[in-house]
Design a protein around this motif. Structure first.
Motif, PDB file in Angstrom:
ATOM      1  N   PHE A 131      11.304  -8.832   2.162  1.00 21.75           N
ATOM      2  CA  PHE A 131      11.753  -8.879   0.772  1.00 21.75           C
ATOM      3  C   PHE A 131      12.028 -10.313   0.347  1.00 21.75           C
ATOM      4  CE2 PHE A 131      12.967  -4.864  -1.490  1.00 21.75           C
ATOM      5  CZ  PHE A 131      12.206  -4.020  -0.707  1.00 21.75           C
ATOM      6  N   ARG A 132      12.633 -11.094   1.220  1.00 19.99           N
ATOM      7  CA  ARG A 132      12.926 -12.491   0.874  1.00 19.99           C
ATOM      8  C   ARG A 132      11.627 -13.236   0.569  1.00 19.99           C
ATOM      9  NH1 ARG A 132      15.798 -13.821   5.213  1.00 19.99           N
ATOM     10  NH2 ARG A 132      17.699 -13.180   4.176  1.00 19.99           N
ATOM     11  N   VAL A 133      10.632 -13.075   1.415  1.00 17.34           N
ATOM     12  CA  VAL A 133       9.353 -13.760   1.232  1.00 17.34           C
ATOM     13  C   VAL A 133       8.665 -13.265  -0.044  1.00 17.34           C
ATOM     14  CG1 VAL A 133       7.014 -13.991   2.190  1.00 17.34           C
ATOM     15  CG2 VAL A 133       9.004 -14.276   3.673  1.00 17.34           C
ATOM     16  N   ALA A 134       8.580 -11.954  -0.214  1.00 20.51           N
ATOM     17  CA  ALA A 134       7.897 -11.386  -1.385  1.00 20.51           C
ATOM     18  C   ALA A 134       8.600 -11.779  -2.679  1.00 20.51           C
ATOM     19  CB  ALA A 134       7.822  -9.869  -1.264  1.00 20.51           C
ATOM     20  N   CYS A 135       9.901 -11.694  -2.678  1.00 23.37           N
ATOM     21  CA  CYS A 135      10.660 -12.031  -3.892  1.00 23.37           C
ATOM     22  C   CYS A 135      10.511 -13.504  -4.242  1.00 23.37           C
ATOM     23  CB  CYS A 135      12.121 -11.661  -3.719  1.00 23.37           C
ATOM     24  SG  CYS A 135      12.399  -9.876  -3.622  1.00 23.37           S
TER      25      CYS A 135
ATOM     26  N   TYR B  98       7.343  -1.669  -7.249  1.00 21.46           N
ATOM     27  CA  TYR B  98       8.348  -0.606  -7.197  1.00 21.46           C
ATOM     28  C   TYR B  98       9.253  -0.777  -5.976  1.00 21.46           C
ATOM     29  CZ  TYR B  98      10.605   3.907  -7.025  1.00 21.46           C
ATOM     30  OH  TYR B  98      11.554   4.894  -6.973  1.00 21.46           O
ATOM     31  N   ALA B  99       8.665  -1.123  -4.835  1.00 19.25           N
ATOM     32  CA  ALA B  99       9.467  -1.346  -3.626  1.00 19.25           C
ATOM     33  C   ALA B  99      10.462  -2.484  -3.839  1.00 19.25           C
ATOM     34  CB  ALA B  99       8.566  -1.646  -2.432  1.00 19.25           C
ATOM     35  N   LEU B 100      10.016  -3.562  -4.468  1.00 22.12           N
ATOM     36  CA  LEU B 100      10.900  -4.705  -4.687  1.00 22.12           C
ATOM     37  C   LEU B 100      11.986  -4.404  -5.713  1.00 22.12           C
ATOM     38  CD1 LEU B 100       8.319  -7.648  -4.749  1.00 22.12           C
ATOM     39  CD2 LEU B 100       9.844  -6.994  -2.875  1.00 22.12           C
ATOM     40  N   LEU B 101      11.677  -3.574  -6.696  1.00 24.50           N
ATOM     41  CA  LEU B 101      12.623  -3.320  -7.779  1.00 24.50           C
ATOM     42  C   LEU B 101      13.579  -2.162  -7.536  1.00 24.50           C
ATOM     43  CD1 LEU B 101      10.296  -3.740 -10.881  1.00 24.50           C
ATOM     44  CD2 LEU B 101      12.253  -5.185 -10.283  1.00 24.50           C
ATOM     45  N   ALA B 102      13.100  -1.057  -6.966  1.00 24.18           N
ATOM     46  CA  ALA B 102      13.927   0.143  -7.041  1.00 24.18           C
ATOM     47  C   ALA B 102      13.852   1.114  -5.879  1.00 24.18           C
ATOM     48  CB  ALA B 102      13.582   0.908  -8.324  1.00 24.18           C
ATOM     49  N   GLU B 103      12.865   1.013  -5.014  1.00 24.06           N
ATOM     50  CA  GLU B 103      12.751   1.999  -3.942  1.00 24.06           C
ATOM     51  C   GLU B 103      13.999   1.978  -3.065  1.00 24.06           C
ATOM     52  OE1 GLU B 103       9.671   3.347  -0.398  1.00 24.06           O
ATOM     53  OE2 GLU B 103       9.255   1.529  -1.532  1.00 24.06           O
ATOM     54  N   PRO B 104      14.522   3.140  -2.676  1.00 22.43           N
ATOM     55  CA  PRO B 104      15.695   3.160  -1.784  1.00 22.43           C
ATOM     56  C   PRO B 104      15.399   2.400  -0.480  1.00 22.43           C
ATOM     57  CG  PRO B 104      15.311   5.337  -2.699  1.00 22.43           C
ATOM     58  CD  PRO B 104      14.125   4.495  -3.075  1.00 22.43           C
ATOM     59  N   VAL B 105      16.317   1.517  -0.123  1.00 26.51           N
ATOM     60  CA  VAL B 105      16.156   0.655   1.050  1.00 26.51           C
ATOM     61  C   VAL B 105      17.482   0.545   1.792  1.00 26.51           C
ATOM     62  CG1 VAL B 105      14.267  -0.724   0.067  1.00 26.51           C
ATOM     63  CG2 VAL B 105      16.626  -1.410  -0.346  1.00 26.51           C
ATOM     64  N   ASP B 106      17.442  -0.081   2.972  1.00 25.78           N
ATOM     65  CA  ASP B 106      18.668  -0.343   3.727  1.00 25.78           C
ATOM     66  C   ASP B 106      19.551  -1.318   2.962  1.00 25.78           C
ATOM     67  OD1 ASP B 106      17.933   1.242   5.951  1.00 25.78           O
ATOM     68  OD2 ASP B 106      16.706  -0.389   6.739  1.00 25.78           O
ATOM     69  N   ALA B 107      20.846  -1.325   3.303  1.00 27.33           N
ATOM     70  CA  ALA B 107      21.813  -2.158   2.585  1.00 27.33           C
ATOM     71  C   ALA B 107      21.463  -3.643   2.647  1.00 27.33           C
ATOM     72  CB  ALA B 107      23.214  -1.923   3.140  1.00 27.33           C
ATOM     73  N   GLY B 108      21.021  -4.124   3.793  1.00 27.33           N
ATOM     74  CA  GLY B 108      20.673  -5.540   3.911  1.00 27.33           C
ATOM     75  C   GLY B 108      19.496  -5.913   3.029  1.00 27.33           C
ATOM     76  N   VAL B 109      18.543  -5.010   2.924  1.00 27.95           N
ATOM     77  CA  VAL B 109      17.382  -5.244   2.069  1.00 27.95           C
ATOM     78  C   VAL B 109      17.807  -5.191   0.605  1.00 27.95           C
ATOM     79  CG1 VAL B 109      15.074  -4.425   1.467  1.00 27.95           C
ATOM     80  CG2 VAL B 109      15.848  -4.310   3.839  1.00 27.95           C
ATOM     81  N   ASP B 110      18.708  -4.284   0.287  1.00 24.92           N
ATOM     82  CA  ASP B 110      19.199  -4.181  -1.085  1.00 24.92           C
ATOM     83  C   ASP B 110      19.931  -5.452  -1.507  1.00 24.92           C
ATOM     84  OD1 ASP B 110      19.166  -2.541  -3.385  1.00 24.92           O
ATOM     85  OD2 ASP B 110      21.289  -2.077  -3.084  1.00 24.92           O
TER      86      ASP B 110
ATOM     87  N   GLU C 230       0.810  -1.218   0.000  1.00 21.61           N
ATOM     88  CA  GLU C 230       0.000   0.000   0.000  1.00 21.61           C
ATOM     89  C   GLU C 230       0.846   1.272   0.000  1.00 21.61           C
ATOM     90  OE1 GLU C 230      -2.305  -0.470   3.544  1.00 21.61           O
ATOM     91  OE2 GLU C 230      -3.302  -2.272   2.794  1.00 21.61           O
ATOM     92  N   HIS C 231       1.945   1.258   0.757  1.00 22.17           N
ATOM     93  CA  HIS C 231       2.686   2.501   1.005  1.00 22.17           C
ATOM     94  C   HIS C 231       4.174   2.432   0.676  1.00 22.17           C
ATOM     95  CE1 HIS C 231      -0.915   3.894   3.007  1.00 22.17           C
ATOM     96  NE2 HIS C 231      -0.909   2.801   3.740  1.00 22.17           N
ATOM     97  N   GLY C 232       4.656   1.290   0.206  1.00 29.75           N
ATOM     98  CA  GLY C 232       6.072   1.164  -0.085  1.00 29.75           C
ATOM     99  C   GLY C 232       6.902   0.960   1.164  1.00 29.75           C
ATOM    100  N   TYR C 233       8.183   0.805   0.942  1.00 30.20           N
ATOM    101  CA  TYR C 233       9.115   0.557   2.046  1.00 30.20           C
ATOM    102  C   TYR C 233       9.164   1.747   2.995  1.00 30.20           C
ATOM    103  CZ  TYR C 233      13.566  -0.321   4.391  1.00 30.20           C
ATOM    104  OH  TYR C 233      14.539  -0.512   5.330  1.00 30.20           O
ATOM    105  N   ALA C 234       9.261   2.944   2.453  1.00 30.96           N
ATOM    106  CA  ALA C 234       9.394   4.145   3.284  1.00 30.96           C
ATOM    107  C   ALA C 234       8.161   4.374   4.148  1.00 30.96           C
ATOM    108  CB  ALA C 234       9.654   5.365   2.414  1.00 30.96           C
ATOM    109  N   GLY C 235       7.008   3.947   3.688  1.00 35.10           N
ATOM    110  CA  GLY C 235       5.780   4.172   4.430  1.00 35.10           C
ATOM    111  C   GLY C 235       5.418   3.070   5.400  1.00 35.10           C
ATOM    112  N   CYS C 236       6.349   2.171   5.627  1.00 34.81           N
ATOM    113  CA  CYS C 236       6.071   1.017   6.477  1.00 34.81           C
ATOM    114  C   CYS C 236       6.933   1.079   7.732  1.00 34.81           C
ATOM    115  CB  CYS C 236       6.351  -0.249   5.684  1.00 34.81           C
ATOM    116  SG  CYS C 236       5.658  -1.719   6.415  1.00 34.81           S
TER     117      CYS C 236
END
Length: 199
Positions: free
Chosen positions: A67-71, A111-123, A30-36
């Motif tokens: 991310f692991r589960v979603a991917c 978009y969150a899975l592909l490109a949204e800025p995330v922490d290094a571990g998530v990346d 609903e809100h992306g990584y930043a909104g969670c």
């Protein structure tokens, strides 16, 4: 008696962990990584914030798992779609069409899975996701080359390039909210031309 109690505790903890992951996935869609936030996840899961932290001591740890589960769900979906096809070209098309179709159904999550800025571990998890797609496609390219359906080429290089192109082609439209059903045929045609699939 203690054994049964331990099993019940483990089951309760496992159920709470699943609720946390499901809640985080819903919010991210609903809100992306930043909104969670952890607080939002706890509220959605019906748990105290401290309960979330007892399972995941930091937001980065939680979202690495999310991310692991979603991917993995996405990779499994394209694998199932491709497995129903007989030729290499049809399997590659099924990967692209399923990937893009699912992204269009949930553009914020995609978009969150592909490109949204995330922490290094998530990346790092995001990179594993891309490698999983590349390995899947490379197998189909290799089979197509071996069977004479595709011209000689390096399957790993072709697959990596195709995954990169697919991701880049989707990111802009997803971010802008303009990706639509017309995106999919264009991506499939591009992939076939790039790999030398006879149409």
């Amino acid at each position: 008696m203690a054994y049964r109690s331990t099993d019940r505790v483990k089951a309760r903890l496992s159920a709470a962990r699943e609720r946390i992951l499901d809640a985080a996935l819903e919010i991210m869609a609903e809100h992306g990584y930043a909104g969670c936030s952890i607080a939002a996840v706890a509220h959605r899961a019906g748990l105290a914030t401290g309960s979330v932290y007892s399972h995941f001591p930091a937001k980065a740890r939680l979202f690495t798992e999310v991310f692991r589960v979603a991917c993995q769900r996405e990779v499994d979906a394209v694998s199932r779609a491709a497995a129903r096809e007989a030729s290499a070209g049809a399997r590659i098309a099924a990967v692209i069409e399923t990937f893009a179709g699912r992204a269009l159904q949930s553009p914020r999550l995609a978009y969150a899975l592909l490109a949204e800025p995330v922490d290094a571990g998530v990346d790092a998890e995001r990179l594993r996701f891309r490698r999983a797609y590349a390995e899947l496609i490379a197998g189909y390219v290799a089979a197509g080359v071996a069977g004479g359906e595709l011209p000689p080429q390096d399957p790993d290089l072709s697959a990596t390039a195709l995954v990169g192109a697919l991701g880049e082609a989707m990111v802009g439209p997803l971010a802008a909210g303009v990706a639509g059903p017309g995106t999919i045929p264009g991506l499939t045609a591009f992939a076939h031309r790039a790999l030398g699939v006879s149409t």
